[in-house]
Design a protein around this motif. Structure first.
Motif, mmCIF file in Angstrom:
data_model
loop_
_atom_site.group_PDB
_atom_site.id
_atom_site.type_symbol
_atom_site.label_atom_id
_atom_site.label_comp_id
_atom_site.label_asym_id
_atom_site.label_seq_id
_atom_site.Cartn_x
_atom_site.Cartn_y
_atom_site.Cartn_z
ATOM 1 N N LEU A 1 39.330 10.793 19.325
ATOM 2 C CA LEU A 1 38.716 11.867 18.635
ATOM 3 C C LEU A 1 39.578 12.910 18.193
ATOM 4 O O LEU A 1 39.762 13.244 17.268
ATOM 5 N N PHE A 2 40.646 13.168 19.556
ATOM 6 C CA PHE A 2 41.555 14.112 19.205
ATOM 7 C C PHE A 2 42.454 13.754 18.223
ATOM 8 O O PHE A 2 42.989 14.559 17.449
ATOM 9 N N ALA A 3 42.868 12.449 18.089
ATOM 10 C CA ALA A 3 43.831 11.966 17.168
ATOM 11 C C ALA A 3 43.222 11.955 15.774
ATOM 12 O O ALA A 3 43.723 12.742 14.902
ATOM 13 N N LEU A 4 41.817 11.823 15.480
ATOM 14 C CA LEU A 4 41.233 12.036 14.380
ATOM 15 C C LEU A 4 41.150 13.611 13.900
ATOM 16 O O LEU A 4 41.418 13.932 12.690
ATOM 17 N N PHE B 1 42.945 14.901 10.394
ATOM 18 C CA PHE B 1 42.250 15.636 9.319
ATOM 19 C C PHE B 1 42.058 17.084 9.311
ATOM 20 O O PHE B 1 41.699 17.531 8.369
ATOM 21 N N HIS B 2 42.618 17.789 10.491
ATOM 22 C CA HIS B 2 42.798 19.061 10.516
ATOM 23 C C HIS B 2 44.032 19.759 10.433
ATOM 24 O O HIS B 2 44.287 20.736 10.538
ATOM 25 N N GLY B 3 45.031 18.748 9.970
ATOM 26 C CA GLY B 3 46.488 18.991 9.944
ATOM 27 C C GLY B 3 46.731 20.108 8.685
ATOM 28 O O GLY B 3 47.622 20.661 9.009
ATOM 29 N N ASP B 4 45.948 20.186 7.716
ATOM 30 C CA ASP B 4 46.134 21.344 6.751
ATOM 31 C C ASP B 4 45.889 22.626 7.314
ATOM 32 O O ASP B 4 46.074 23.691 6.832
ATOM 33 N N TYR B 5 45.010 22.770 8.398
ATOM 34 C CA TYR B 5 44.576 23.984 8.757
ATOM 35 C C TYR B 5 45.226 24.450 10.251
ATOM 36 O O TYR B 5 45.427 25.453 10.232
ATOM 37 N N GLY B 6 45.579 23.570 10.807
ATOM 38 C CA GLY B 6 46.270 23.815 12.172
ATOM 39 C C GLY B 6 47.563 23.058 12.447
ATOM 40 O O GLY B 6 47.857 22.106 11.575
ATOM 41 N N PRO B 7 48.216 22.987 13.382
ATOM 42 C CA PRO B 7 49.218 22.078 13.766
ATOM 43 C C PRO B 7 48.687 20.690 13.952
ATOM 44 O O PRO B 7 47.744 20.241 14.112
ATOM 45 N N GLY B 8 49.638 19.838 13.300
ATOM 46 C CA GLY B 8 49.305 18.272 13.202
ATOM 47 C C GLY B 8 49.508 17.631 11.920
ATOM 48 O O GLY B 8 49.904 18.241 10.935
ATOM 49 N N GLY B 9 48.979 16.395 11.940
ATOM 50 C CA GLY B 9 49.293 15.722 10.651
ATOM 51 C C GLY B 9 49.321 14.141 10.994
ATOM 52 O O GLY B 9 49.025 13.835 12.260
ATOM 53 N N GLY B 10 49.653 13.364 9.914
ATOM 54 C CA GLY B 10 49.444 12.028 10.157
ATOM 55 C C GLY B 10 50.257 11.368 11.254
ATOM 56 O O GLY B 10 50.217 10.482 12.028
ATOM 57 N N PHE B 11 51.536 11.960 11.309
ATOM 58 C CA PHE B 11 52.751 11.453 12.426
ATOM 59 C C PHE B 11 52.046 11.570 13.701
ATOM 60 O O PHE B 11 51.887 10.624 14.547
ATOM 61 N N GLN B 12 51.786 12.727 14.053
ATOM 62 C CA GLN B 12 51.313 13.248 15.426
ATOM 63 C C GLN B 12 49.899 12.312 15.624
ATOM 64 O O GLN B 12 49.805 11.744 16.653
ATOM 65 N N ALA B 13 48.821 12.187 14.611
ATOM 66 C CA ALA B 13 47.815 11.485 15.012
ATOM 67 C C ALA B 13 47.802 10.231 15.018
ATOM 68 O O ALA B 13 47.298 9.467 15.913
ATOM 69 N N GLY B 14 48.818 9.485 14.352
ATOM 70 C CA GLY B 14 49.121 8.172 14.601
ATOM 71 C C GLY B 14 49.577 7.732 15.932
ATOM 72 O O GLY B 14 49.284 6.825 16.754
ATOM 73 N N ILE C 1 49.206 9.597 18.764
ATOM 74 C CA ILE C 1 48.106 9.879 19.713
ATOM 75 C C ILE C 1 46.896 8.767 19.597
ATOM 76 O O ILE C 1 46.558 8.309 20.627
ATOM 77 N N PHE C 2 46.542 8.482 18.240
ATOM 78 C CA PHE C 2 45.836 7.007 18.334
ATOM 79 C C PHE C 2 46.370 5.819 18.969
ATOM 80 O O PHE C 2 45.671 5.154 19.669
ATOM 81 N N ALA C 3 47.404 5.611 18.766
ATOM 82 C CA ALA C 3 48.319 4.547 19.558
ATOM 83 C C ALA C 3 48.274 4.678 20.944
ATOM 84 O O ALA C 3 48.148 3.788 21.671
ATOM 85 N N VAL C 4 48.362 5.844 21.580
ATOM 86 C CA VAL C 4 48.326 6.298 22.891
ATOM 87 C C VAL C 4 47.199 5.634 23.655
ATOM 88 O O VAL C 4 47.092 5.061 24.630
ATOM 89 N N ALA C 5 45.970 5.872 22.890
ATOM 90 C CA ALA C 5 44.840 5.281 23.382
ATOM 91 C C ALA C 5 44.817 3.832 23.588
ATOM 92 O O ALA C 5 44.606 3.473 24.549
ATOM 93 N N PHE C 6 45.360 3.116 22.605
ATOM 94 C CA PHE C 6 45.456 1.594 22.781
ATOM 95 C C PHE C 6 46.554 1.150 23.881
ATOM 96 O O PHE C 6 46.387 0.303 24.760
ATOM 97 N N ALA D 1 54.509 14.161 21.901
ATOM 98 C CA ALA D 1 53.620 13.034 21.746
ATOM 99 C C ALA D 1 54.647 11.615 21.681
ATOM 100 O O ALA D 1 54.549 10.820 22.032
ATOM 101 N N VAL D 2 55.781 12.053 20.876
ATOM 102 C CA VAL D 2 56.777 10.686 20.613
ATOM 103 C C VAL D 2 57.786 10.762 21.637
ATOM 104 O O VAL D 2 57.868 9.799 22.467
ATOM 105 N N GLY D 3 58.283 11.891 21.986
ATOM 106 C CA GLY D 3 59.480 11.902 23.036
ATOM 107 C C GLY D 3 59.216 11.438 24.268
ATOM 108 O O GLY D 3 59.450 11.031 25.117
ATOM 109 N N ALA D 4 58.194 12.553 24.765
ATOM 110 C CA ALA D 4 57.644 12.379 26.162
ATOM 111 C C ALA D 4 56.671 11.413 26.375
ATOM 112 O O ALA D 4 56.563 10.880 27.409
ATOM 113 N N GLY D 5 55.836 10.891 25.347
ATOM 114 C CA GLY D 5 54.802 9.844 25.474
ATOM 115 C C GLY D 5 55.170 8.443 25.195
ATOM 116 O O GLY D 5 55.565 7.715 26.024
#
Lengths: 162, 206
Positions: free
Chosen positions: A20-23, A27-40, A42-47, B71-75
Protein backbone atom coordinates in the motif's frame (compact mmCIF):
# COMPACT_ATOMS: atom_id res chain seq x y z
CA UNK A 1 11.88 -21.89 7.26
CA UNK A 2 8.90 -24.06 8.10
CA UNK A 3 9.14 -23.51 11.86
CA UNK A 4 9.74 -19.75 12.01
CA UNK A 5 6.19 -18.87 12.84
CA UNK A 6 7.08 -15.40 14.16
CA UNK A 7 8.83 -14.50 10.90
CA UNK A 8 6.04 -15.96 8.80
CA UNK A 9 3.29 -14.15 10.69
CA UNK A 10 5.20 -10.86 10.70
CA UNK A 11 5.76 -11.16 6.96
CA UNK A 12 2.09 -11.73 6.35
CA UNK A 13 1.26 -8.70 8.49
CA UNK A 14 3.90 -6.48 6.86
CA UNK A 15 3.28 -7.26 3.21
CA UNK A 16 -0.04 -5.38 2.71
CA UNK A 17 1.19 -2.13 4.33
CA UNK A 18 4.42 -2.27 2.30
CA UNK A 19 2.51 -2.70 -0.95
CA UNK A 20 0.00 0.00 0.00
CA UNK A 21 2.85 2.35 0.85
CA UNK A 22 4.43 1.61 -2.54
CA UNK A 23 1.18 2.52 -4.29
CA UNK A 24 0.97 5.71 -2.21
CA UNK A 25 4.54 6.64 -3.16
CA UNK A 26 3.74 5.88 -6.80
CA UNK A 27 0.60 7.94 -7.15
CA UNK A 28 1.36 10.66 -4.58
CA UNK A 29 4.73 11.46 -6.14
CA UNK A 30 3.32 14.67 -7.64
CA UNK A 31 2.54 16.04 -4.19
CA UNK A 32 5.17 14.59 -1.87
CA UNK A 33 8.53 12.91 -2.09
CA UNK A 34 8.54 9.78 -4.19
CA UNK A 35 7.81 8.62 -7.69
CA UNK A 36 7.94 5.61 -9.92
CA UNK A 37 11.49 4.59 -9.10
CA UNK A 38 11.06 4.49 -5.32
CA UNK A 39 7.61 2.94 -5.62
CA UNK A 40 8.89 0.15 -7.86
CA UNK A 41 11.67 -0.66 -5.41
CA UNK A 42 9.34 -0.67 -2.40
CA UNK A 43 6.82 -2.87 -4.21
CA UNK A 44 9.68 -5.24 -5.08
CA UNK A 45 10.76 -5.28 -1.42
CA UNK A 46 7.40 -6.83 -0.50
CA UNK A 47 8.07 -9.69 -2.93
CA UNK A 48 11.66 -10.07 -1.76
CA UNK A 49 10.49 -10.32 1.85
CA UNK A 50 7.99 -12.98 0.80
CA UNK A 51 10.75 -14.89 -1.01
CA UNK A 52 13.11 -14.74 1.97
CA UNK A 53 10.52 -16.28 4.28
CA UNK A 54 8.47 -18.58 2.05
CA UNK A 55 11.08 -19.61 -0.52
CA UNK A 56 11.52 -18.99 -4.24
CA UNK A 57 9.10 -21.72 -5.38
CA UNK A 58 6.09 -20.11 -3.75
CA UNK A 59 7.32 -16.65 -4.80
CA UNK A 60 7.49 -17.79 -8.43
CA UNK A 61 3.86 -18.86 -8.11
CA UNK A 62 2.95 -15.27 -7.14
CA UNK A 63 5.24 -13.59 -9.69
CA UNK A 64 5.87 -16.11 -12.49
CA UNK A 65 8.54 -15.42 -15.10
CA UNK A 66 5.95 -14.91 -17.84
CA UNK A 67 4.64 -11.93 -15.83
CA UNK A 68 7.86 -10.32 -14.60
CA UNK A 69 9.99 -10.58 -17.76
CA UNK A 70 7.49 -8.95 -20.17
CA UNK A 71 6.70 -6.27 -17.57
CA UNK A 72 10.39 -5.22 -17.62
CA UNK A 73 9.83 -4.14 -21.21
CA UNK A 74 6.22 -2.99 -20.72
CA UNK A 75 7.25 -0.09 -18.47
CA UNK A 76 9.79 1.26 -20.95
CA UNK A 77 7.28 0.79 -23.79
CA UNK A 78 4.60 2.66 -21.81
CA UNK A 79 7.03 5.52 -21.25
CA UNK A 80 8.13 5.66 -24.87
CA UNK A 81 4.52 5.14 -26.01
CA UNK A 82 3.40 8.28 -24.18
CA UNK A 83 5.98 10.14 -26.25
CA UNK A 84 4.63 8.65 -29.47
CA UNK A 85 1.05 9.57 -28.49
CA UNK A 86 2.05 13.19 -27.86
CA UNK A 87 3.69 13.23 -31.30
CA UNK A 88 0.54 11.78 -32.87
CA UNK A 89 -1.51 14.51 -31.19
CA UNK A 90 0.68 17.17 -32.75
CA UNK A 91 3.14 17.97 -29.97
CA UNK A 92 6.82 17.29 -29.58
CA UNK A 93 8.09 13.95 -28.22
CA UNK A 94 7.13 13.69 -24.49
CA UNK A 95 5.43 17.12 -24.59
CA UNK A 96 2.47 16.29 -22.34
CA UNK A 97 0.64 19.59 -22.96
CA UNK A 98 -1.38 18.07 -25.81
CA UNK A 99 -2.61 15.02 -23.87
CA UNK A 100 -5.70 16.72 -22.37
CA UNK A 101 -7.87 19.75 -22.97
CA UNK A 102 -5.65 22.06 -20.89
CA UNK A 103 -1.85 21.94 -20.73
CA UNK A 104 -1.82 21.50 -16.93
CA UNK A 105 -4.15 18.50 -17.08
CA UNK A 106 -2.09 17.09 -19.93
CA UNK A 107 1.09 17.45 -17.90
CA UNK A 108 -0.56 15.75 -14.92
CA UNK A 109 -1.75 12.80 -17.02
CA UNK A 110 1.58 12.50 -18.81
CA UNK A 111 3.58 12.50 -15.57
CA UNK A 112 1.24 9.91 -14.05
CA UNK A 113 1.63 7.54 -17.03
CA UNK A 114 5.36 8.04 -17.31
CA UNK A 115 5.91 7.41 -13.60
CA UNK A 116 3.76 4.29 -13.88
CA UNK A 117 6.05 3.08 -16.65
CA UNK A 118 9.14 3.70 -14.51
CA UNK A 119 7.54 1.91 -11.55
CA UNK A 120 6.56 -1.13 -13.64
CA UNK A 121 10.04 -1.56 -15.11
CA UNK A 122 11.82 -1.06 -11.79
CA UNK A 123 9.54 -3.50 -9.96
CA UNK A 124 9.80 -6.17 -12.66
CA UNK A 125 13.59 -5.86 -12.99
CA UNK A 126 14.20 -5.99 -9.23
CA UNK A 127 11.95 -9.01 -8.70
CA UNK A 128 13.36 -10.82 -11.77
CA UNK A 129 16.98 -10.29 -10.74
CA UNK A 130 16.36 -11.36 -7.16
CA UNK A 131 14.41 -14.47 -8.13
CA UNK A 132 17.05 -15.34 -10.73
CA UNK A 133 19.75 -15.22 -8.04
CA UNK A 134 17.75 -17.25 -5.53
CA UNK A 135 16.29 -19.72 -8.04
CA UNK A 136 19.68 -20.43 -9.51
CA UNK A 137 21.10 -21.29 -6.11
CA UNK A 138 18.42 -23.76 -5.05
CA UNK A 139 18.53 -25.65 -8.34
CA UNK A 140 22.18 -25.69 -9.29
CA UNK A 141 24.11 -25.74 -6.04
CA UNK A 142 21.88 -27.98 -3.92
CA UNK A 143 24.16 -31.00 -4.18
CA UNK A 144 27.43 -29.11 -4.44
CA UNK A 145 30.34 -30.77 -2.63
CA UNK A 146 31.56 -27.76 -0.60
CA UNK A 147 28.78 -27.16 1.87
CA UNK A 148 30.05 -23.91 3.38
CA UNK A 149 28.82 -21.87 0.42
CA UNK A 150 25.73 -24.00 0.16
CA UNK A 151 23.47 -22.54 2.82
CA UNK A 152 21.25 -21.05 0.15
CA UNK A 153 20.27 -17.48 -0.59
CA UNK A 154 17.02 -17.68 1.34
CA UNK A 155 18.58 -18.95 4.55
CA UNK A 156 21.73 -16.83 4.22
CA UNK A 157 19.84 -13.63 3.59
CA UNK A 158 17.10 -14.59 6.02
CA UNK A 159 19.57 -14.71 8.89
CA UNK A 160 20.53 -11.11 8.22
CA UNK A 161 16.97 -9.96 8.54
CA UNK A 162 15.93 -12.19 11.40
CA UNK B 1 16.99 20.46 -4.47
CA UNK B 2 19.00 23.21 -2.79
CA UNK B 3 18.87 23.32 0.97
CA UNK B 4 16.35 25.96 2.01
CA UNK B 5 17.74 26.48 5.49
CA UNK B 6 15.06 27.88 7.74
CA UNK B 7 15.58 29.40 11.17
CA UNK B 8 18.44 31.29 12.68
CA UNK B 9 22.01 30.65 13.68
CA UNK B 10 21.29 27.83 16.14
CA UNK B 11 19.59 25.78 13.44
CA UNK B 12 22.55 26.24 11.13
CA UNK B 13 24.97 25.25 13.89
CA UNK B 14 22.85 22.20 14.72
CA UNK B 15 22.81 21.20 11.07
CA UNK B 16 26.57 21.55 10.90
CA UNK B 17 27.01 19.30 13.94
CA UNK B 18 24.72 16.67 12.39
CA UNK B 19 26.68 16.91 9.13
CA UNK B 20 29.98 16.41 10.91
CA UNK B 21 28.67 13.46 12.95
CA UNK B 22 27.22 11.77 9.85
CA UNK B 23 30.39 12.31 7.82
CA UNK B 24 32.52 10.97 10.69
CA UNK B 25 30.35 7.86 10.86
CA UNK B 26 30.68 7.40 7.09
CA UNK B 27 34.49 7.61 7.33
CA UNK B 28 34.53 5.05 10.16
CA UNK B 29 32.26 2.66 8.24
CA UNK B 30 34.35 3.05 5.06
CA UNK B 31 37.59 2.26 6.92
CA UNK B 32 35.95 -0.76 8.57
CA UNK B 33 34.82 -1.99 5.14
CA UNK B 34 38.39 -1.78 3.83
CA UNK B 35 39.88 -3.56 6.85
CA UNK B 36 37.37 -6.42 7.14
CA UNK B 37 37.91 -9.70 5.29
CA UNK B 38 34.47 -11.14 6.09
CA UNK B 39 32.38 -10.17 3.08
CA UNK B 40 29.12 -10.78 4.95
CA UNK B 41 30.04 -8.01 7.40
CA UNK B 42 31.20 -5.79 4.53
CA UNK B 43 27.80 -6.08 2.83
CA UNK B 44 26.03 -5.16 6.06
CA UNK B 45 28.36 -2.18 6.53
CA UNK B 46 27.71 -0.99 2.98
CA UNK B 47 24.00 -1.00 3.84
CA UNK B 48 24.76 1.13 6.88
CA UNK B 49 26.87 3.43 4.71
CA UNK B 50 23.92 3.90 2.34
CA UNK B 51 21.61 4.64 5.26
CA UNK B 52 24.07 7.27 6.55
CA UNK B 53 24.27 8.94 3.14
CA UNK B 54 20.46 8.86 2.98
CA UNK B 55 20.40 10.73 6.30
CA UNK B 56 22.90 13.15 4.79
CA UNK B 57 20.47 13.82 1.90
CA UNK B 58 17.66 14.43 4.40
CA UNK B 59 19.80 17.08 6.10
CA UNK B 60 20.30 18.64 2.65
CA UNK B 61 16.48 18.71 2.20
CA UNK B 62 16.80 16.34 -0.78
CA UNK B 63 14.12 13.94 0.45
CA UNK B 64 13.51 12.37 -2.95
CA UNK B 65 17.16 11.40 -3.29
CA UNK B 66 17.25 10.24 0.34
CA UNK B 67 14.22 8.05 -0.32
CA UNK B 68 15.90 6.43 -3.32
CA UNK B 69 19.18 5.93 -1.51
CA UNK B 70 17.46 4.31 1.48
CA UNK B 71 15.30 2.02 -0.66
CA UNK B 72 17.93 1.04 -3.25
CA UNK B 73 21.28 1.40 -1.48
CA UNK B 74 20.32 0.19 1.97
CA UNK B 75 17.56 -2.19 0.91
CA UNK B 76 17.72 -3.85 -2.50
CA UNK B 77 21.48 -3.61 -3.04
CA UNK B 78 22.19 -5.26 0.32
CA UNK B 79 19.81 -8.12 -0.40
CA UNK B 80 21.26 -8.66 -3.88
CA UNK B 81 24.81 -8.63 -2.48
CA UNK B 82 23.79 -11.25 0.09
CA UNK B 83 22.31 -13.32 -2.74
CA UNK B 84 25.63 -13.04 -4.59
CA UNK B 85 27.58 -14.05 -1.48
CA UNK B 86 25.42 -17.15 -1.12
CA UNK B 87 26.56 -18.14 -4.63
CA UNK B 88 30.25 -17.36 -4.10
CA UNK B 89 32.52 -17.02 -1.04
CA UNK B 90 32.03 -15.29 2.30
CA UNK B 91 35.69 -14.59 2.96
CA UNK B 92 37.89 -12.29 0.96
CA UNK B 93 41.21 -13.84 -0.07
CA UNK B 94 44.13 -12.26 1.77
CA UNK B 95 45.94 -9.82 -0.53
CA UNK B 96 49.32 -10.73 -1.97
CA UNK B 97 52.12 -9.03 -0.10
CA UNK B 98 53.50 -6.24 -2.24
CA UNK B 99 55.15 -2.98 -1.32
CA UNK B 100 52.33 -0.43 -0.87
CA UNK B 101 54.46 2.58 -1.84
CA UNK B 102 53.28 3.00 -5.45
CA UNK B 103 49.54 2.66 -4.66
CA UNK B 104 50.02 5.03 -1.72
CA UNK B 105 51.69 7.61 -3.95
CA UNK B 106 48.89 7.34 -6.55
CA UNK B 107 46.21 7.75 -3.89
CA UNK B 108 47.95 10.70 -2.24
CA UNK B 109 48.49 12.52 -5.55
CA UNK B 110 44.88 11.90 -6.67
CA UNK B 111 43.52 13.01 -3.31
CA UNK B 112 45.66 16.15 -3.32
CA UNK B 113 44.47 16.98 -6.84
CA UNK B 114 40.84 16.54 -5.80
CA UNK B 115 41.27 18.73 -2.71
CA UNK B 116 43.04 21.34 -4.86
CA UNK B 117 40.09 21.21 -7.27
CA UNK B 118 37.55 21.88 -4.52
CA UNK B 119 39.36 25.07 -3.45
CA UNK B 120 37.79 26.91 -6.38
CA UNK B 121 34.30 25.65 -5.67
CA UNK B 122 31.66 27.81 -3.96
CA UNK B 123 31.19 27.36 -0.24
CA UNK B 124 28.91 24.67 1.15
CA UNK B 125 25.31 25.94 1.01
CA UNK B 126 26.25 29.22 -0.69
CA UNK B 127 23.06 30.69 -2.27
CA UNK B 128 25.21 32.58 -4.79
CA UNK B 129 26.68 29.36 -6.17
CA UNK B 130 26.30 28.99 -9.96
CA UNK B 131 24.14 25.90 -9.59
CA UNK B 132 21.50 27.94 -7.75
CA UNK B 133 21.63 30.74 -10.34
CA UNK B 134 21.35 28.71 -13.54
CA UNK B 135 18.01 26.93 -14.25
CA UNK B 136 16.83 26.32 -10.68
CA UNK B 137 15.17 29.77 -10.25
CA UNK B 138 13.29 29.26 -13.50
CA UNK B 139 11.98 25.87 -12.36
CA UNK B 140 10.92 27.31 -8.99
CA UNK B 141 9.18 30.30 -10.59
CA UNK B 142 7.55 28.71 -13.62
CA UNK B 143 6.97 25.01 -12.94
CA UNK B 144 3.70 25.54 -10.96
CA UNK B 145 2.29 27.37 -14.01
CA UNK B 146 3.84 25.20 -16.71
CA UNK B 147 3.67 21.70 -15.21
CA UNK B 148 1.62 21.90 -12.04
CA UNK B 149 2.70 19.34 -9.41
CA UNK B 150 3.61 20.86 -6.03
CA UNK B 151 6.62 18.52 -5.87
CA UNK B 152 8.99 20.26 -8.28
CA UNK B 153 11.37 17.33 -8.26
CA UNK B 154 8.68 15.31 -10.02
CA UNK B 155 8.11 18.15 -12.50
CA UNK B 156 11.80 18.31 -13.34
CA UNK B 157 12.28 14.53 -13.52
CA UNK B 158 9.20 13.56 -15.48
CA UNK B 159 8.52 16.65 -17.58
CA UNK B 160 11.46 19.03 -18.05
CA UNK B 161 13.95 16.15 -18.07
CA UNK B 162 11.62 13.55 -19.54
CA UNK B 163 14.27 12.34 -22.00
CA UNK B 164 16.77 11.71 -19.19
CA UNK B 165 14.27 9.69 -17.19
CA UNK B 166 13.35 7.67 -20.27
CA UNK B 167 17.06 6.95 -20.70
CA UNK B 168 17.40 5.92 -17.06
CA UNK B 169 14.45 3.56 -17.31
CA UNK B 170 15.98 2.03 -20.43
CA UNK B 171 19.26 1.57 -18.57
CA UNK B 172 17.46 -0.28 -15.75
CA UNK B 173 15.67 -2.46 -18.31
CA UNK B 174 18.88 -3.23 -20.19
CA UNK B 175 20.82 -4.03 -17.02
CA UNK B 176 18.05 -6.27 -15.73
CA UNK B 177 17.82 -8.21 -18.98
CA UNK B 178 21.61 -8.57 -19.11
CA UNK B 179 21.72 -10.03 -15.58
CA UNK B 180 18.85 -12.40 -16.38
CA UNK B 181 20.58 -13.63 -19.54
CA UNK B 182 23.88 -14.16 -17.70
CA UNK B 183 22.31 -16.07 -14.80
CA UNK B 184 19.96 -18.21 -16.87
CA UNK B 185 22.73 -19.08 -19.34
CA UNK B 186 24.94 -20.49 -16.59
CA UNK B 187 22.07 -22.49 -15.11
CA UNK B 188 21.22 -24.12 -18.42
CA UNK B 189 24.81 -25.08 -19.17
CA UNK B 190 25.15 -26.59 -15.70
CA UNK B 191 22.06 -28.69 -16.06
CA UNK B 192 23.16 -30.06 -19.40
CA UNK B 193 26.60 -31.16 -18.22
CA UNK B 194 25.86 -32.57 -14.79
CA UNK B 195 28.92 -34.86 -14.31
CA UNK B 196 31.54 -32.19 -15.07
CA UNK B 197 29.84 -29.59 -12.96
CA UNK B 198 32.33 -29.43 -10.10
CA UNK B 199 35.17 -28.18 -12.29
CA UNK B 200 32.95 -25.86 -14.21
CA UNK B 201 31.49 -24.11 -11.21
CA UNK B 202 34.97 -23.44 -9.94
CA UNK B 203 35.80 -21.94 -13.32
CA UNK B 204 32.68 -19.81 -13.27
CA UNK B 205 33.66 -18.37 -9.94
CA UNK B 206 36.96 -17.05 -11.14
Amino acid sequence: MRLHSVLRTTTKLLMPPIMLFALYVQFHGDYGPGGGFQAGVIFAVAFILFTLIFGPVRARRVAPAWVTTPLCAAGVLLYAGVGLVTMALGGAYLDYDVLAHTPLHGQHLGILLVELGVGLTVWAVMVSIFLAFVGRDTGALADEADTDTDTGADTGAGDGHA
Amino acid sequence: MPAAAPGGRTDAAMEQIIDIVLLAFMVVVAIAMIRLRNLYAVVMLSGIYSLLSASMFVVLDAVDVAFTEAAVGAGIATVLMLGTLALTFREERPPKRRTPLLPLAVVVVTGAALVYGTLDMPHYGDPEAPIHQHVAPRYIADSPLEVGPPNMVTSVLASYRGYDTLGETTVIFTAGIAVLVLLSGVTRRRQRRRPARGDESREARR
